[in-house]
Structures are given as structure tokens and as C-alpha cells.
Design a protein around this motif. Sequence first.
Motif, PDB file in Angstrom:
ATOM      1  N   PHE A   1      -5.392 -15.124   8.540  1.00  0.00           N
ATOM      2  CA  PHE A   1      -6.111 -13.848   8.519  1.00  0.00           C
ATOM      3  C   PHE A   1      -7.524 -13.960   9.081  1.00  0.00           C
ATOM      4  O   PHE A   1      -8.225 -12.962   9.188  1.00  0.00           O
TER       5      PHE A   1
ATOM      6  N   LEU B   1      -2.898 -19.132   4.853  1.00  0.00           N
ATOM      7  CA  LEU B   1      -3.204 -17.697   4.810  1.00  0.00           C
ATOM      8  C   LEU B   1      -4.648 -17.425   5.221  1.00  0.00           C
ATOM      9  O   LEU B   1      -4.930 -16.482   5.960  1.00  0.00           O
TER      10      LEU B   1
ATOM     11  N   ILE C   1     -10.718  -8.391   3.715  1.00  0.00           N
ATOM     12  CA  ILE C   1      -9.929  -9.062   2.679  1.00  0.00           C
ATOM     13  C   ILE C   1     -10.810  -9.815   1.689  1.00  0.00           C
ATOM     14  O   ILE C   1     -11.723 -10.528   2.079  1.00  0.00           O
ATOM     15  N   GLU C   2     -10.536  -9.627   0.416  1.00  0.00           N
ATOM     16  CA  GLU C   2     -11.249 -10.383  -0.615  1.00  0.00           C
ATOM     17  C   GLU C   2     -10.340 -11.413  -1.285  1.00  0.00           C
ATOM     18  O   GLU C   2     -10.791 -12.460  -1.710  1.00  0.00           O
ATOM     19  N   ASP C   3      -9.065 -11.046  -1.412  1.00  0.00           N
ATOM     20  CA  ASP C   3      -8.144 -11.946  -2.110  1.00  0.00           C
ATOM     21  C   ASP C   3      -6.702 -11.583  -1.764  1.00  0.00           C
ATOM     22  O   ASP C   3      -6.394 -10.411  -1.558  1.00  0.00           O
ATOM     23  N   ILE C   4      -5.870 -12.586  -1.716  1.00  0.00           N
ATOM     24  CA  ILE C   4      -4.458 -12.357  -1.409  1.00  0.00           C
ATOM     25  C   ILE C   4      -3.594 -12.997  -2.478  1.00  0.00           C
ATOM     26  O   ILE C   4      -3.782 -14.165  -2.819  1.00  0.00           O
ATOM     27  N   LYS C   5      -2.670 -12.199  -3.024  1.00  0.00           N
ATOM     28  CA  LYS C   5      -1.737 -12.740  -4.011  1.00  0.00           C
ATOM     29  C   LYS C   5      -0.318 -12.485  -3.583  1.00  0.00           C
ATOM     30  O   LYS C   5       0.032 -11.369  -3.222  1.00  0.00           O
ATOM     31  N   LEU C   6       0.503 -13.522  -3.663  1.00  0.00           N
ATOM     32  CA  LEU C   6       1.921 -13.337  -3.396  1.00  0.00           C
ATOM     33  C   LEU C   6       2.658 -12.977  -4.671  1.00  0.00           C
ATOM     34  O   LEU C   6       2.450 -13.602  -5.719  1.00  0.00           O
ATOM     35  N   HIS C   7       3.498 -11.969  -4.564  1.00  0.00           N
ATOM     36  CA  HIS C   7       4.439 -11.664  -5.640  1.00  0.00           C
ATOM     37  C   HIS C   7       5.797 -12.126  -5.146  1.00  0.00           C
ATOM     38  O   HIS C   7       6.383 -11.527  -4.256  1.00  0.00           O
TER      39      HIS C   7
END
Lengths: 139, 139
Positions: free
Chosen positions: A114, A110, A124-130
Motif C-alpha cells: 500500500f 501489506l 490508511i491508518e491500520d489494516i486488519k484481515l478478517h
Amino acid sequence: MINDLRNKLAEKGLKVTPQRLAIYGAIVKLNTHPNADKIIESIRKEHPNIATGTVYKVLDTLVENGLIKKVKTEKDVMRYDPMVESHHHLYCTSTDRIEDYIDKDLNNFLREYFQKKEIPNFNIEDIKLHIHGKFIDKN
Amino acid sequence: MINDLRNKLAEKGLKVTPQRLAIYGAIVKLNTHPNADKIIESIRKEHPNIATGTVYKVLDTLVENGLIKKVKTEKDVMRYDPMVESHHHLYCTSTDRIEDYIDKDLNNFLREYFQKKEIPNFNIEDIKLHIHGKFIDKN
DNA sequence: TCTTAAAGGAGAATAAATCTTATTTAAGAT
DNA sequence: ATCTTAAATAAGATTTATTCTCCTTTAAGA
Ligand SMILES: [Mn+2]
Ligand SMILES: [Mn+2]
Ligand SMILES: [Zn+2]
Ligand SMILES: [Zn+2]
């Protein structure tokens, strides 16, 4: 891990109180991304006199200081997470179960993805998958 | 798009009411993943007599029938999304702004990735990215 | 041990969401 | 076009999660 908290609180100039230790301890022990109610239920066994308002206040303080994280849900209730390193979550679509999903390979992908493919006008600071689905264990 | 809703409601055997059309229309028009309050504020201009409880009821009905989706937030308030096809969201870390992020390439990658690398005891139904950061537009 | 700002306890207040009940209405039947 | 009826809405009370207020207690440093 409770001693970690003592140190982190002290570092931040926050008082080390029995309430804070109990609440943090409950979140760690429950290990189920509990909501305030579940935390209260748990700590009241040992500390029957901790006020409800105190629990919410402590949770806010811990979140503000990066000692725990909020976990979003589809319900009108917040849940809390003692794992502060960025990670993903598995959400059960038929119960309220939420579990951690840690995947370094995916994070690396990721990050690279990106870096190449920028999102216009967004930093972007942070990416979380749900990750939504169903747990399939024997029970 | 309102006519789409008329048809979809009819298909599902639900009555086509002015309230449902107005509420759905407001969500589409606002285009900001609004919460119930914002929706009420918007529809009351044209329909000053729609009850608050009706708005929540209609929102539930629309969600249950897959005509809109709930959007999770870190706050104690639910927001709603007229885009029902699975997509991702950009969350501003300093305001309550939430925008859509659509990326077919990424979806394809994720599908393949999780076909190979299965998650033990978990059956994936849908994956959503929560991309946190800051919008950097001129204003 | 003393001092004091920070934190907690108790309970009231708020805000979002849900529920209850009487009334209205959409939509199919006549 | 009118009638019928189950479904939907309006109004307002209620619930639930969370926040606030105000007074008391306590952690921690002097
Ligand atoms: Mn609330
Ligand atoms: Mn709430
Ligand atoms: Zn977690
Ligand atoms: Zn969206």
C-alpha cells in the motif's frame, strides 16, 4: 499483566479500582474475545456485586484509553480483545469462535504493497484481515 | 438490477414482493452500506406502510439467500451491502462512512500467500480486509 | 485523616432487533 | 379468470444489548 494495567491506568490519570482490574483480568484470562455477558459471568464469581452498567462503562473506558480493543462480529453484540497491538482474526463460520492471527511477514508485505499502490483519497491508518473459515481440531 | 433480484428470488423459490424489491432497491440506490434505519427512511417515501419488522425479516432473508451481505461495524448496529462478490472495505475512523475496496491483484496475492503458508488447524473460506483510515476529499 | 472529583451501584430508559398473531398476497392449480 | 394455500407482511409486544440517571462510595492526593 494486571500490574501492567495498574501502571497504564495511573499513567492516564485513571483510578485503579477493583472493578477495572477484575474486568481486565477476566478478558485476559478468558482469552476468547469475550462479550460483556461472558465477562460479567466470569467476574461475578469473585465479585458478585459489580453492576452491569459498570462493566459496560469500564469496557468503554479501557477502549478509549487503548488498553483493550473492540472486536467486530456479524452478531448484534460487541466483543473485547486484550491484545492491543494490531493483529488479525480468524472467524469461525459455524461457531462464534474468534482467534488471533499474527503474521509479521504479511504485515510487512501489506505495508509495502500500500506504499506503492495508494488508495485514491484515502489515508490508511491500520489494516486488519478478517479470515473466515473453519477450525479443524480434534474434539 | 431489480430484475436480477426478481429472477434470483424466483430461482430460490421465494416470492417476489414489493417489500423485497423496495428494500433491495434502497440498498442499491443508497450505495452507502446503509443500516436498517436508513433503509426504512428511504423506502417509506414510496412505501409508507412497510413495517419495521418486515424490513429486518427481509434483510435476513436476503442475507440467508446470498443476495446481500452484512457489514460489520464497531457500533451496535448492522449494515448491509448489495455487492455479494467478496471485496474489501475502507472504514473511516472519524465518521461512519464505509466504502468498497476492490483489488484483484491483492486477492491473487492473498490466495497464493495462504496456499503456501497454511494456517494450522484452520480452513480458509474467505478473507476480507478492513482498511481503517481517513477519506481525504474536498468538502 | 480529610477532601473531592472520579467511579460505581441500582435500576430505569433506550435502541436495535426479534417474536407473535392475525391478515394479506403471490403464485401455482383449476 | 378464479380459487387455494403456503408464504409473507403489518402491527405491536417483547427481548436483548447497551446507555443513562441519580445517588452513594471510594481512590488518591493534600
Ligand atoms: Mn442497541
Ligand atoms: Mn443491540
Ligand atoms: Zn485478537
Ligand atoms: Zn461493500
